[in-house]
Write a protein that holds these residues in place. Structure first.
Motif, PDB file in Angstrom:
ATOM      1  N   GLY A 106      -4.963   0.866   5.282  1.00  0.00           N
ATOM      2  CA  GLY A 106      -6.290   0.300   5.068  1.00  0.00           C
ATOM      3  C   GLY A 106      -7.290   1.427   4.971  1.00  0.00           C
ATOM      4  O   GLY A 106      -7.198   2.411   5.713  1.00  0.00           O
ATOM      5  N   GLN A 107      -8.202   1.339   4.050  1.00  0.00           N
ATOM      6  CA  GLN A 107      -9.334   2.252   4.033  1.00  0.00           C
ATOM      7  C   GLN A 107     -10.470   1.553   3.333  1.00  0.00           C
ATOM      8  O   GLN A 107     -10.265   0.589   2.615  1.00  0.00           O
ATOM      9  CB  GLN A 107      -8.992   3.584   3.377  1.00  0.00           C
ATOM     10  CG  GLN A 107      -8.478   3.482   1.958  1.00  0.00           C
ATOM     11  CD  GLN A 107      -8.001   4.826   1.433  1.00  0.00           C
ATOM     12  OE1 GLN A 107      -8.752   5.783   1.351  1.00  0.00           O
ATOM     13  NE2 GLN A 107      -6.744   4.913   1.102  1.00  0.00           N
ATOM     14  N   ARG A 108     -11.699   2.048   3.601  1.00  0.00           N
ATOM     15  CA  ARG A 108     -12.865   1.408   3.012  1.00  0.00           C
ATOM     16  C   ARG A 108     -12.820   1.558   1.498  1.00  0.00           C
ATOM     17  O   ARG A 108     -12.912   2.694   1.010  1.00  0.00           O
ATOM     18  CB  ARG A 108     -14.148   2.012   3.577  1.00  0.00           C
ATOM     19  CG  ARG A 108     -14.306   1.639   5.072  1.00  0.00           C
ATOM     20  CD  ARG A 108     -15.563   2.139   5.655  1.00  0.00           C
ATOM     21  NE  ARG A 108     -15.469   3.596   5.796  1.00  0.00           N
ATOM     22  CZ  ARG A 108     -16.427   4.312   6.432  1.00  0.00           C
ATOM     23  NH1 ARG A 108     -17.479   3.736   6.944  1.00  0.00           N
ATOM     24  NH2 ARG A 108     -16.299   5.606   6.517  1.00  0.00           N
ATOM     25  N   TRP A 109     -12.656   0.508   0.682  1.00  0.00           N
ATOM     26  CA  TRP A 109     -12.480  -0.872   1.094  1.00  0.00           C
ATOM     27  C   TRP A 109     -11.326  -1.456   0.306  1.00  0.00           C
ATOM     28  O   TRP A 109     -11.489  -2.343  -0.490  1.00  0.00           O
ATOM     29  CB  TRP A 109     -13.773  -1.674   0.884  1.00  0.00           C
ATOM     30  CG  TRP A 109     -14.797  -1.358   1.935  1.00  0.00           C
ATOM     31  CD1 TRP A 109     -14.856  -1.878   3.185  1.00  0.00           C
ATOM     32  CD2 TRP A 109     -15.883  -0.453   1.828  1.00  0.00           C
ATOM     33  NE1 TRP A 109     -15.927  -1.333   3.867  1.00  0.00           N
ATOM     34  CE2 TRP A 109     -16.570  -0.447   3.063  1.00  0.00           C
ATOM     35  CE3 TRP A 109     -16.349   0.409   0.817  1.00  0.00           C
ATOM     36  CZ2 TRP A 109     -17.683   0.350   3.307  1.00  0.00           C
ATOM     37  CZ3 TRP A 109     -17.461   1.185   1.085  1.00  0.00           C
ATOM     38  CH2 TRP A 109     -18.115   1.150   2.319  1.00  0.00           C
ATOM     39  N   PHE A 110     -10.164  -0.917   0.533  1.00  0.00           N
ATOM     40  CA  PHE A 110      -8.983  -1.439  -0.170  1.00  0.00           C
ATOM     41  C   PHE A 110      -7.706  -1.189   0.641  1.00  0.00           C
ATOM     42  O   PHE A 110      -7.699  -0.408   1.594  1.00  0.00           O
ATOM     43  CB  PHE A 110      -8.852  -0.835  -1.574  1.00  0.00           C
ATOM     44  CG  PHE A 110      -8.740   0.668  -1.600  1.00  0.00           C
ATOM     45  CD1 PHE A 110      -9.883   1.461  -1.587  1.00  0.00           C
ATOM     46  CD2 PHE A 110      -7.499   1.289  -1.643  1.00  0.00           C
ATOM     47  CE1 PHE A 110      -9.787   2.854  -1.616  1.00  0.00           C
ATOM     48  CE2 PHE A 110      -7.398   2.674  -1.665  1.00  0.00           C
ATOM     49  CZ  PHE A 110      -8.540   3.457  -1.648  1.00  0.00           C
ATOM     50  N   TRP A 111      -6.645  -1.890   0.212  1.00  0.00           N
ATOM     51  CA  TRP A 111      -5.345  -1.776   0.865  1.00  0.00           C
ATOM     52  C   TRP A 111      -4.368  -1.058  -0.064  1.00  0.00           C
ATOM     53  O   TRP A 111      -4.322  -1.343  -1.260  1.00  0.00           O
ATOM     54  CB  TRP A 111      -4.761  -3.148   1.177  1.00  0.00           C
ATOM     55  CG  TRP A 111      -5.608  -4.005   2.037  1.00  0.00           C
ATOM     56  CD1 TRP A 111      -6.400  -5.044   1.632  1.00  0.00           C
ATOM     57  CD2 TRP A 111      -5.763  -3.918   3.457  1.00  0.00           C
ATOM     58  NE1 TRP A 111      -7.038  -5.607   2.721  1.00  0.00           N
ATOM     59  CE2 TRP A 111      -6.660  -4.932   3.849  1.00  0.00           C
ATOM     60  CE3 TRP A 111      -5.226  -3.073   4.435  1.00  0.00           C
ATOM     61  CZ2 TRP A 111      -7.043  -5.130   5.159  1.00  0.00           C
ATOM     62  CZ3 TRP A 111      -5.607  -3.286   5.746  1.00  0.00           C
ATOM     63  CH2 TRP A 111      -6.499  -4.296   6.101  1.00  0.00           C
ATOM     64  N   THR A 112      -3.557  -0.162   0.492  1.00  0.00           N
ATOM     65  CA  THR A 112      -2.501   0.469  -0.293  1.00  0.00           C
ATOM     66  C   THR A 112      -1.158   0.099   0.330  1.00  0.00           C
ATOM     67  O   THR A 112      -1.015   0.111   1.553  1.00  0.00           O
ATOM     68  CB  THR A 112      -2.649   2.007  -0.286  1.00  0.00           C
ATOM     69  OG1 THR A 112      -3.978   2.332  -0.683  1.00  0.00           O
ATOM     70  CG2 THR A 112      -1.667   2.652  -1.260  1.00  0.00           C
ATOM     71  N   PHE A 113      -0.182  -0.235  -0.527  1.00  0.00           N
ATOM     72  CA  PHE A 113       1.149  -0.611  -0.051  1.00  0.00           C
ATOM     73  C   PHE A 113       2.177   0.376  -0.587  1.00  0.00           C
ATOM     74  O   PHE A 113       2.219   0.627  -1.787  1.00  0.00           O
ATOM     75  CB  PHE A 113       1.492  -2.026  -0.517  1.00  0.00           C
ATOM     76  CG  PHE A 113       0.455  -3.030  -0.092  1.00  0.00           C
ATOM     77  CD1 PHE A 113       0.415  -3.484   1.218  1.00  0.00           C
ATOM     78  CD2 PHE A 113      -0.496  -3.480  -0.984  1.00  0.00           C
ATOM     79  CE1 PHE A 113      -0.554  -4.385   1.623  1.00  0.00           C
ATOM     80  CE2 PHE A 113      -1.476  -4.386  -0.586  1.00  0.00           C
ATOM     81  CZ  PHE A 113      -1.507  -4.839   0.722  1.00  0.00           C
ATOM     82  N   ASP A 114       2.973   0.943   0.307  1.00  0.00           N
ATOM     83  CA  ASP A 114       4.049   1.846  -0.107  1.00  0.00           C
ATOM     84  C   ASP A 114       5.389   1.194   0.178  1.00  0.00           C
ATOM     85  O   ASP A 114       5.668   0.802   1.320  1.00  0.00           O
ATOM     86  CB  ASP A 114       3.944   3.175   0.647  1.00  0.00           C
ATOM     87  CG  ASP A 114       2.813   4.028   0.102  1.00  0.00           C
ATOM     88  OD1 ASP A 114       3.030   4.687  -0.916  1.00  0.00           O
ATOM     89  OD2 ASP A 114       1.713   3.986   0.692  1.00  0.00           O
ATOM     90  N   TYR A 115       6.209   1.099  -0.849  1.00  0.00           N
ATOM     91  CA  TYR A 115       7.481   0.376  -0.758  1.00  0.00           C
ATOM     92  C   TYR A 115       8.637   1.333  -0.513  1.00  0.00           C
ATOM     93  O   TYR A 115       8.551   2.514  -0.868  1.00  0.00           O
ATOM     94  CB  TYR A 115       7.720  -0.403  -2.057  1.00  0.00           C
ATOM     95  CG  TYR A 115       6.632  -1.403  -2.314  1.00  0.00           C
ATOM     96  CD1 TYR A 115       6.772  -2.726  -1.930  1.00  0.00           C
ATOM     97  CD2 TYR A 115       5.436  -1.006  -2.904  1.00  0.00           C
ATOM     98  CE1 TYR A 115       5.754  -3.634  -2.139  1.00  0.00           C
ATOM     99  CE2 TYR A 115       4.402  -1.911  -3.122  1.00  0.00           C
ATOM    100  CZ  TYR A 115       4.570  -3.223  -2.734  1.00  0.00           C
ATOM    101  OH  TYR A 115       3.553  -4.116  -2.925  1.00  0.00           O
ATOM    102  N   PRO A 116       9.733   0.822   0.047  1.00  0.00           N
ATOM    103  CA  PRO A 116      10.886   1.689   0.330  1.00  0.00           C
ATOM    104  C   PRO A 116      11.452   2.339  -0.934  1.00  0.00           C
ATOM    105  O   PRO A 116      11.983   3.434  -0.876  1.00  0.00           O
ATOM    106  CB  PRO A 116      11.916   0.758   0.974  1.00  0.00           C
ATOM    107  CG  PRO A 116      11.391  -0.623   0.836  1.00  0.00           C
ATOM    108  CD  PRO A 116       9.939  -0.543   0.548  1.00  0.00           C
ATOM    109  N   GLU A 117      11.309   1.678  -2.079  1.00  0.00           N
ATOM    110  CA  GLU A 117      11.857   2.224  -3.320  1.00  0.00           C
ATOM    111  C   GLU A 117      10.991   3.349  -3.878  1.00  0.00           C
ATOM    112  O   GLU A 117      11.333   3.947  -4.895  1.00  0.00           O
ATOM    113  CB  GLU A 117      11.991   1.125  -4.376  1.00  0.00           C
ATOM    114  CG  GLU A 117      13.014   0.052  -4.044  1.00  0.00           C
ATOM    115  CD  GLU A 117      12.429  -1.082  -3.200  1.00  0.00           C
ATOM    116  OE1 GLU A 117      11.320  -0.896  -2.641  1.00  0.00           O
ATOM    117  OE2 GLU A 117      13.064  -2.136  -3.091  1.00  0.00           O
TER     118      GLU A 117
END
Ligand code: CUA
Length: 313
Positions: A106-117
């Motif tokens: 989380g950071q101002r103002w968005f979400w980042t998703f890191d996947y196992p692949e």
């Protein structure tokens, strides 16, 4: 996904139905108690209202049977809520061993998703249906809170430490992800989407993300340099690290540990990535792992294009 009602969004996770049931149990108990208590107040208020001159009633002030009843019954109800709630709490907080782990930042103002692949996405969480998903979360700046109402899942996201939660999506569908901790002026716009898709669609999406579609080779390479952790050992500013810097190396001769001098071209880079031990640069330890089978062809091309682009920077 189903089970949406006047009160609740669809039940998107395996534990949603049970949590809703507990909510309704507490809710209906409260209604029954409210009716009983308010009913009794009204009844007594009317029955014993003042009529003419005040007269004392018969001085009765204790009734053992009533006392026991209104102590024992609520205690049983409270114990049911406690055991039920505690069981759900454990289910919510103990992550299944076979869960797929996704890093949430989380950071101002968005979400980042890191996947196992190795892929990552911004403000869009894509997960395969029917697999438990573990979320390992942290913040880059202030407190946030990660909330997917459809999954009945909410967890604070903190700087300087990890928080962990999980859910197992059922069916397929999509919906909103909210931030529920006030985090500054963009808080109300810190909205992401989740998508629960079939295994097949997930694999396709992953393939698309890891092939860097829509990006130039250089851009994609720069992204891989970070996401594949080349950055850990190779600088791009000329400074010596665990491995040689990437800056300005393309097209220059390099002395290897075995005494050979070779020219750094595309094939040298390719071989160094896929079989690092075959040509260790003099002055460095042979510690780099192979990326054979880890990188796809376009990823290799992209990394090489990126290294080539670092000539005059
Ligand atoms: Cu992030 Cu509110």
């Amino acid at each position: 996904m189903n089970g949406s009602s006047l009160w609740f969004p669809p039940q998107g996770s395996t534990y949603a139905a049970d949590q809703d049931a507990l909510y309704y149990f507490v809710y209906y108990c409260s209604i029954v108690l409210f009716v009983l208590v308010v009913g009794a107040i009204l009844y007594f208020a009317i029955k014993y209202r003042r009529r003419g001159a005040a007269t004392r009633t018969d001085g009765r002030d204790h009734n053992l049977a009533i006392e026991i009843t209104w102590t024992v019954i609520p205690t049983i109800v409270v114990m049911i809520i406690f055991v039920w709630g505690f069981r759900d709490f454990l289910e919510r907080f103990v992550v299944p061993h076979d869960a797929m782990e996704i890093k949430v930042t989380g950071q101002r103002w968005f979400w980042t998703f890191d996947y196992p692949e190795g892929a990552n996405s911004v403000n869009e969480l894509v997960v395969p249906s029917g697999r438990p998903i573990k979320l390992l979360m942290s913040s880059k700046d202030v407190l946030h809170s990660f909330f997917i109402p459809d999954m009945r899942m909410k967890m604070d996201v903190l700087p300087n430490r990890y928080t962990v939660t999980w859910f197992e999506p059922v069916g397929t569908g999509e919906g909103n992800i909210f931030c529920t901790e006030y985090c500054g002026k963009g808080h109300s716009e810190m909205i992401g989407r989740y998508r629960v898709v079939s295994e097949k669609e997930y694999a396709d999406w992953m393939e698309k993300s890891t092939s860097g579609e829509g990006m130039s080779l250089e851009e994609f390479g720069a992204k891989l340099y970070v996401s594949k952790a080349c950055k850990t050992c190779h600088s791009v500013d000329g400074s010596k690290n665990t491995g040689p810097s990437f800056q300005g190396i393309f097209g220059t001769p390099v002395l290897l540990k075995n005494g050979q001098t070779v020219n750094i071209d595309e094939n040298y880079l390719r071989q160094s990535i896929l079989d690092p031990q075959s040509q260790v640069v003099a002055g460095y330890e042979p510690v780099m792992p192979t990326f054979q089978g880890v990188l796809k062809d376009r990823q290799l091309d992209a990394l090489i294009a990126y290294i080539k682009s670092l000539q005059n920077k």
